[in-house]
Write a protein that holds these residues in place. Structure first.
Motif, mmCIF file in Angstrom:
data_model
loop_
_atom_site.group_PDB
_atom_site.id
_atom_site.type_symbol
_atom_site.label_atom_id
_atom_site.label_comp_id
_atom_site.label_asym_id
_atom_site.label_seq_id
_atom_site.Cartn_x
_atom_site.Cartn_y
_atom_site.Cartn_z
ATOM 1 N N LYS A 294 -40.959 -11.465 -10.410
ATOM 2 C CA LYS A 294 -40.030 -11.808 -9.329
ATOM 3 C C LYS A 294 -38.651 -11.429 -9.896
ATOM 4 C CE LYS A 294 -38.148 -15.856 -7.019
ATOM 5 N NZ LYS A 294 -36.829 -15.767 -7.652
ATOM 6 N N VAL A 295 -37.934 -10.586 -9.187
ATOM 7 C CA VAL A 295 -36.652 -10.117 -9.746
ATOM 8 C C VAL A 295 -35.490 -10.691 -8.935
ATOM 9 C CG1 VAL A 295 -35.247 -8.107 -10.347
ATOM 10 C CG2 VAL A 295 -37.739 -7.978 -10.521
ATOM 11 N N ASP A 296 -34.588 -11.311 -9.635
ATOM 12 C CA ASP A 296 -33.390 -11.846 -9.019
ATOM 13 C C ASP A 296 -32.257 -10.936 -9.466
ATOM 14 O OD1 ASP A 296 -32.033 -13.682 -7.648
ATOM 15 O OD2 ASP A 296 -32.389 -15.371 -9.001
ATOM 16 N N ARG A 297 -31.740 -10.135 -8.538
ATOM 17 C CA ARG A 297 -30.761 -9.115 -8.961
ATOM 18 C C ARG A 297 -29.413 -9.304 -8.270
ATOM 19 N NH1 ARG A 297 -31.044 -2.599 -8.203
ATOM 20 N NH2 ARG A 297 -29.118 -2.155 -9.316
ATOM 21 N N VAL A 298 -28.376 -9.212 -9.054
ATOM 22 C CA VAL A 298 -27.018 -9.395 -8.532
ATOM 23 C C VAL A 298 -26.157 -8.190 -8.912
ATOM 24 C CG1 VAL A 298 -24.938 -10.841 -8.692
ATOM 25 C CG2 VAL A 298 -27.195 -11.915 -8.691
ATOM 26 N N MET A 299 -25.316 -7.777 -7.970
ATOM 27 C CA MET A 299 -24.374 -6.680 -8.248
ATOM 28 C C MET A 299 -22.983 -7.089 -7.773
ATOM 29 S SD MET A 299 -24.284 -2.897 -6.518
ATOM 30 C CE MET A 299 -25.558 -2.037 -7.387
ATOM 31 N N ASN A 300 -21.978 -6.759 -8.553
ATOM 32 C CA ASN A 300 -20.604 -7.029 -8.114
ATOM 33 C C ASN A 300 -20.035 -5.793 -7.420
ATOM 34 O OD1 ASN A 300 -20.520 -5.566 -10.676
ATOM 35 N ND2 ASN A 300 -18.306 -5.715 -10.412
ATOM 36 N N ILE A 301 -18.988 -6.016 -6.669
ATOM 37 C CA ILE A 301 -18.199 -4.907 -6.120
ATOM 38 C C ILE A 301 -16.807 -5.091 -6.697
ATOM 39 C CG2 ILE A 301 -17.162 -3.941 -4.001
ATOM 40 C CD1 ILE A 301 -20.148 -3.448 -4.031
ATOM 41 N N TYR B 90 -15.108 2.049 1.330
ATOM 42 C CA TYR B 90 -15.885 2.673 0.248
ATOM 43 C C TYR B 90 -17.126 1.857 -0.136
ATOM 44 C CZ TYR B 90 -12.289 6.213 -0.144
ATOM 45 O OH TYR B 90 -11.439 7.252 0.131
ATOM 46 N N THR B 91 -17.097 0.557 0.151
ATOM 47 C CA THR B 91 -18.314 -0.240 -0.108
ATOM 48 C C THR B 91 -19.403 0.176 0.897
ATOM 49 O OG1 THR B 91 -16.978 -2.100 -0.850
ATOM 50 C CG2 THR B 91 -19.248 -2.584 -0.297
ATOM 51 N N ASP B 92 -19.022 0.259 2.168
ATOM 52 C CA ASP B 92 -20.009 0.670 3.190
ATOM 53 C C ASP B 92 -20.562 2.056 2.871
ATOM 54 O OD1 ASP B 92 -19.531 -1.662 4.498
ATOM 55 O OD2 ASP B 92 -18.346 -0.794 6.129
ATOM 56 N N LYS B 93 -19.661 2.936 2.476
ATOM 57 C CA LYS B 93 -20.076 4.314 2.195
ATOM 58 C C LYS B 93 -21.015 4.335 0.981
ATOM 59 C CE LYS B 93 -19.995 8.728 2.838
ATOM 60 N NZ LYS B 93 -21.327 9.093 3.278
ATOM 61 N N PHE B 94 -20.696 3.506 -0.009
ATOM 62 C CA PHE B 94 -21.540 3.435 -1.208
ATOM 63 C C PHE B 94 -22.972 3.050 -0.827
ATOM 64 C CE2 PHE B 94 -23.311 0.526 -4.507
ATOM 65 C CZ PHE B 94 -23.553 1.476 -5.496
ATOM 66 N N PHE B 95 -23.111 1.993 -0.009
ATOM 67 C CA PHE B 95 -24.473 1.564 0.327
ATOM 68 C C PHE B 95 -25.163 2.555 1.270
ATOM 69 C CE2 PHE B 95 -22.934 -2.563 -1.310
ATOM 70 C CZ PHE B 95 -23.854 -2.647 -2.338
ATOM 71 N N GLU B 96 -24.377 3.281 2.043
ATOM 72 C CA GLU B 96 -24.973 4.321 2.878
ATOM 73 C C GLU B 96 -25.553 5.428 1.982
ATOM 74 O OE1 GLU B 96 -22.236 5.680 5.984
ATOM 75 O OE2 GLU B 96 -23.272 7.608 5.859
ATOM 76 N N ASP B 97 -24.775 5.822 0.962
ATOM 77 C CA ASP B 97 -25.259 6.852 0.033
ATOM 78 C C ASP B 97 -26.477 6.350 -0.734
ATOM 79 O OD1 ASP B 97 -23.287 8.558 0.835
ATOM 80 O OD2 ASP B 97 -21.971 8.198 -0.881
ATOM 81 N N CYS B 98 -26.439 5.083 -1.120
ATOM 82 C CA CYS B 98 -27.596 4.504 -1.823
ATOM 83 C C CYS B 98 -28.825 4.596 -0.925
ATOM 84 C CB CYS B 98 -27.338 3.039 -2.186
ATOM 85 S SG CYS B 98 -26.230 2.861 -3.591
ATOM 86 N N ALA B 99 -28.650 4.226 0.363
ATOM 87 C CA ALA B 99 -29.800 4.260 1.287
ATOM 88 C C ALA B 99 -30.350 5.683 1.388
ATOM 89 C CB ALA B 99 -29.380 3.742 2.657
ATOM 90 N N THR B 100 -29.451 6.665 1.418
ATOM 91 C CA THR B 100 -29.901 8.064 1.526
ATOM 92 C C THR B 100 -30.767 8.444 0.321
ATOM 93 O OG1 THR B 100 -27.846 8.564 2.657
ATOM 94 C CG2 THR B 100 -29.054 10.439 1.794
ATOM 95 N N LEU B 101 -30.438 7.873 -0.839
ATOM 96 C CA LEU B 101 -31.207 8.204 -2.049
ATOM 97 C C LEU B 101 -32.310 7.173 -2.312
ATOM 98 C CD1 LEU B 101 -28.342 9.357 -4.450
ATOM 99 C CD2 LEU B 101 -29.948 10.788 -3.182
ATOM 100 N N ASN B 102 -32.610 6.363 -1.289
ATOM 101 C CA ASN B 102 -33.641 5.315 -1.413
ATOM 102 C C ASN B 102 -33.357 4.345 -2.561
ATOM 103 O OD1 ASN B 102 -35.053 6.202 0.761
ATOM 104 N ND2 ASN B 102 -36.664 7.247 -0.397
ATOM 105 N N ILE B 103 -32.075 4.087 -2.791
ATOM 106 C CA ILE B 103 -31.689 3.081 -3.784
ATOM 107 C C ILE B 103 -31.529 1.766 -3.016
ATOM 108 C CG2 ILE B 103 -29.855 2.321 -5.371
ATOM 109 C CD1 ILE B 103 -29.201 5.345 -5.770
ATOM 110 N N ARG B 104 -32.332 0.801 -3.369
ATOM 111 C CA ARG B 104 -32.336 -0.467 -2.629
ATOM 112 C C ARG B 104 -31.059 -1.258 -2.902
ATOM 113 N NH1 ARG B 104 -33.663 -5.535 -3.714
ATOM 114 N NH2 ARG B 104 -34.551 -6.744 -2.010
ATOM 115 N N LYS B 105 -30.513 -1.838 -1.839
ATOM 116 C CA LYS B 105 -29.321 -2.690 -2.021
ATOM 117 C C LYS B 105 -29.772 -4.015 -2.628
ATOM 118 C CE LYS B 105 -25.598 -4.682 0.737
ATOM 119 N NZ LYS B 105 -25.028 -4.820 2.077
ATOM 120 N N PRO B 106 -29.166 -4.449 -3.748
ATOM 121 C CA PRO B 106 -29.586 -5.728 -4.333
ATOM 122 C C PRO B 106 -29.427 -6.873 -3.327
ATOM 123 C CG PRO B 106 -28.147 -4.551 -5.839
ATOM 124 C CD PRO B 106 -28.107 -3.802 -4.535
ATOM 125 N N ASP B 107 -30.255 -7.894 -3.466
ATOM 126 C CA ASP B 107 -30.199 -9.003 -2.508
ATOM 127 C C ASP B 107 -28.844 -9.697 -2.543
ATOM 128 O OD1 ASP B 107 -32.754 -8.668 -1.552
ATOM 129 O OD2 ASP B 107 -33.616 -9.756 -3.254
#
Ligand code: AMP
Ligand code: ZN
Length: 464
Positions: A59-66, A101-118
């Motif tokens: 079970k992974v609990d993952r956190v990312m800062n902006i 730039y935060t929205d754009k970052f997660f859009e680019d992540c989605a394009t590369l199938n990089i999951r947004k941390p919970d």
């Protein structure tokens, strides 16, 4: 699972603090500019790390800062705030810049199938927590106030350079390029916890504190956010190799002095993507983004394939020739997988287990993603039926996320009429320079799993 740990400089067996659970922290982007494909290389391997941990049952609990405050143009507390500079340049507020730039970052992540941390936490949202940590560091003698700023006193530590075995002078080169040393520091490795006396008057974001109105230093945000959301015992902390010093070194210094015991057991660092012989960098030289790749006609997941073909601890030299090679291989591979007849009989369990083991052996060996990819090719050549092959590749793709078993043809959304209407409204908004509405439409659709693609011929969409 064995992984390289920057802290011990060894490949080690991974053992989390709590059985079956992993607490994972990732340094997020500084949102003053587009993320480039170098930044995304780091996030891509961190995504593989998270997905593989889940794949093997954690079970992974993952956190990312902006990072939306406090990151100065030099990592060594000198220069000016990157966010403020960008806001000035683009004639926007810091918060607007951060949002864009935060929205754009997660859009680019989605394009590369990089999951947004919970859990994703902007640095500006936790100021009271940083103040609490800094107050305790002052009370316990780990910090001091000088010239209006609060500094961490690195001379109070038994060992400061826990993450590196380099010489101090080598480390300071590059961090302090072309800037004068801050005379308020007692030791040259001391770092700012809280700025009150800023060299630049127009710092837009300021908060009240016991030491005067000011703003936090860059490093304290990751300690504060991690301690708040993941507790005092962290299993894995990730970032690119440039974060090792000073950022992660300083995070350890302040976190461990604050909690009074060891904080994080494993440090996972991704090597750089280079362009020419230089690290791709937002502040210097040419940067390439996901949109650049799209504009040049590349399928963005070819970049994911390219990144997975090399080991995360090796430097990766980016060239369009390499990307074209990766794209050819990737598209051929997808076509082969899609030609498999998944209905041709039962899955052969023995073969399934054999190749799954091969895949896991590769990943357990310090995330050997290129060997893991080789296993996909081995499966395609294996002496077994298509159903077994298809299900194996589908299983591996939970980690690789290359959409290997997803249809390549464009799928039509059931509500296509509505989407086309919104695309037309967005085009009209753009024509009228109403970019806020245009962005809103794009983001609303993205939330619903519809990604808009702007081409020379107009805007189309894909289902994600
Ligand atoms: P930043 O947005 O500058 O704070 O960086 C975000 C992440 O990207 C950090 O983890 C950096 O270490 C990482 N990073 C920066 N440049 C590169 C690069 N050229 N290749 C790989 N990772 C990078
Ligand atoms: Zn960080």
């Amino acid at each position: 699972m064995r992984m390289y740990n920057t802290l011990t400089r060894k490949v080690e067996e991974f053992v989390p603090c709590c059985e079956g659970e992993v607490k994972l922290y990732t340094c997020g982007p500084t949102v003053y500019h587009y993320a480039h494909i170098g930044n995304l290389r780091s996030y891509l391997h961190e995504d593989v790390l998270e997905k593989y941990l889940k794949y093997i049952g954690y079970k992974v609990d993952r956190v990312m800062n902006i990072t939306d405050v406090g990151h100065l143009t030099s990592d060594g507390d000198e220069g000016s705030d990157k966010m403020v500079n960008s806001a000035k340049k683009e004639h926007k507020s810091v918060m607007d810049i951060a949002k864009f730039y935060t929205d754009k970052f997660f859009e680019d992540c989605a394009t590369l199938n990089i999951r947004k941390p919970d859990t994703v936490v902007p640095a500006t949202s936790l100021i009271d927590d940083y103040i609490k940590i800094i107050s305790k560091l002052l009370d316990t003698g780990y910090a001091y106030v000088n010239g209006g700023n609060v500094y961490f006193d690195t001379s109070k530590l038994k060992e400061y350079y826990v993450l590196t075995n380099h010489k101090e002078d080598d480390l300071l080169v590059g961090v302090r390029d072309d800037v004068t040393e801050d005379e308020n520091k007692r030791n040259k490795t001391d770092f700012v916890l809280w700025f009150t006396k800023s060299k630049f008057e127009d710092q837009e974001l300021k908060w009240d504190s016991p030491w005067g109105v000011g703003y936090p230093g860059w490093h304290i945000e990751c300690s504060g956010i991690s301690l708040k959301y993941l507790g005092e015992y962290l299993d894995i902390h990730c970032g690119g190799v440039d974060n090792i010093f000073p950022h992660h070194t300083n995070e350890i210094a302040q976190s461990e002095s604050y909690i009074g015991h060891k904080w994080c057991n494993y440090w996972f660092h991704v090597e750089h993507l280079n362009l020419g012989s230089e690290k791709m960098s937002k502040s210097k030289g040419e940067v390439l983004t996901v949109d650049t790749l799209k504009a040049k006609g590349y399928e963005p997941l070819s970049y994911r394939y390219l990144a997975l073909s090399s080991h995360y601890q090796n430097k990766l030299e980016f060239t369009f020739e390499n990307l074209s090679g990766a794209q050819n291989a990737y598209l051929k591979l997808r076509a082969k997988v899609l030609r498999l007849n998944r209905e041709d009989g039962e899955v052969n369990q023995e073969m399934f287990d054999k190749y799954k083991k091969q895949f896991m052996d590769a990943m357990d060996d310090n995330f050997n993603t290129s060997m893991a990819l080789t296993t996909v090719y081995d499966v395609l050549k294996a002496d077994t039926n298509d159903a077994t092959k298809f299900h194996l590749i589908e299983d591996f793709d939970r980690v690789l996320s290359l959409d290997l078993t997803k249809e390549m043809e464009k799928k039509t959304a059931e509500n296509e009429d509505e989407i086309l209407k919104l695309i037309a409204e967005r085009a009209e908004a753009k024509k009228n320079k109403d970019f806020a509405t245009a962005d809103q439409i794009r983001n609303d659709l993205l939330e619903k799993g519809i990604r808009l693609i702007d081409t020379k011929e107009g805007t189309t969409y894909e289902i994600i």
